[in-house]
Design a protein around this motif. Structure first.
Motif, PDB file in Angstrom:
ATOM      1  N   THR A  76     -25.966  -9.910 -14.558  1.00 20.09           N
ATOM      2  CA  THR A  76     -25.939  -9.619 -13.125  1.00 20.09           C
ATOM      3  C   THR A  76     -27.332  -9.861 -12.553  1.00 20.09           C
ATOM      4  O   THR A  76     -28.302  -9.250 -12.993  1.00 20.09           O
ATOM      5  CB  THR A  76     -25.539  -8.143 -12.895  1.00 20.09           C
ATOM      6  OG1 THR A  76     -24.303  -7.902 -13.559  1.00 20.09           O
ATOM      7  CG2 THR A  76     -25.403  -7.847 -11.416  1.00 20.09           C
ATOM      8  N   ASN A 121     -26.563 -16.714  -8.117  1.00 20.67           N
ATOM      9  CA  ASN A 121     -25.571 -16.991  -9.163  1.00 20.67           C
ATOM     10  C   ASN A 121     -25.605 -15.910 -10.224  1.00 20.67           C
ATOM     11  O   ASN A 121     -26.638 -15.280 -10.436  1.00 20.67           O
ATOM     12  CB  ASN A 121     -25.902 -18.326  -9.843  1.00 20.67           C
ATOM     13  CG  ASN A 121     -24.966 -19.437  -9.457  1.00 20.67           C
ATOM     14  OD1 ASN A 121     -23.948 -19.212  -8.828  1.00 20.67           O
ATOM     15  ND2 ASN A 121     -25.316 -20.633  -9.848  1.00 20.67           N
ATOM     16  N   SER A 122     -24.517 -15.731 -10.914  1.00 17.52           N
ATOM     17  CA  SER A 122     -24.533 -14.794 -12.040  1.00 17.52           C
ATOM     18  C   SER A 122     -25.373 -15.391 -13.169  1.00 17.52           C
ATOM     19  O   SER A 122     -25.590 -16.605 -13.229  1.00 17.52           O
ATOM     20  CB  SER A 122     -23.112 -14.532 -12.540  1.00 17.52           C
ATOM     21  OG  SER A 122     -22.637 -15.634 -13.283  1.00 17.52           O
ATOM     22  N   SER A 162     -28.218  -6.988 -21.016  1.00 16.54           N
ATOM     23  CA  SER A 162     -27.349  -6.547 -19.931  1.00 16.54           C
ATOM     24  C   SER A 162     -26.788  -5.160 -20.174  1.00 16.54           C
ATOM     25  O   SER A 162     -26.656  -4.729 -21.321  1.00 16.54           O
ATOM     26  CB  SER A 162     -26.186  -7.540 -19.787  1.00 16.54           C
ATOM     27  OG  SER A 162     -25.352  -7.186 -18.709  1.00 16.54           O
TER      28      SER A 162
END
Length: 122
Positions: A41, A45-46, A67
């Protein structure tokens, strides 16, 4: 969080911190780092999309995701797209340096929490 991750590995590495997916793409294109450490995240963009684009342009790139995302599908997708490592943020203090070393040595790395989630998610 980026500054905390930097502190975990900066004694052994030259670390550049970027703020979003677009900056990540530019930095990789200019610097071609030994390892790219990114989040799933991020602004723009991811991280998954950024990793896909980086690997399309630079197939030799070595990417480690760090993450909070611990869903089995996300971890599998990250690794299937070509990431060499996945470290859950809660594990980063204990495992990020190991992940970096494993990837630098040509291997891959999935942190203990991510491995547990994958085992339970089967």
């Amino acid at each position: 969080m980026a500054q905390q991750l930097r502190a975990l590995i900066s004694s052994d590495c030259d670390v550049q911190v970027v703020q979003d997916a677009q900056s990540l793409m530019v930095a990789v294109g200019l610097e071609m780092p030994d390892i790219v450490i990114t989040d799933i995240t991020m602004p723009g963009n991811s991280g998954l999309a950024a990793a896909r684009d980086i690997l399309a342009a630079h197939p030799e790139a070595r990417i480690i995701f760090v993450s909070v995302r611990v869903e089995p599908a996300v971890i599998r997708q990250a690794m299937a797209q070509g990431a060499r490592g996945y470290v859950v943020k809660a594990d980063a203090g204990d495992e990020l340096a190991n992940a970096v070393q494993a990837v630098l040595d040509g291997g891959s790395y999935v942190s203990a929490s991510a491995q547990d989630v994958l085992k339970r998610g089967r």
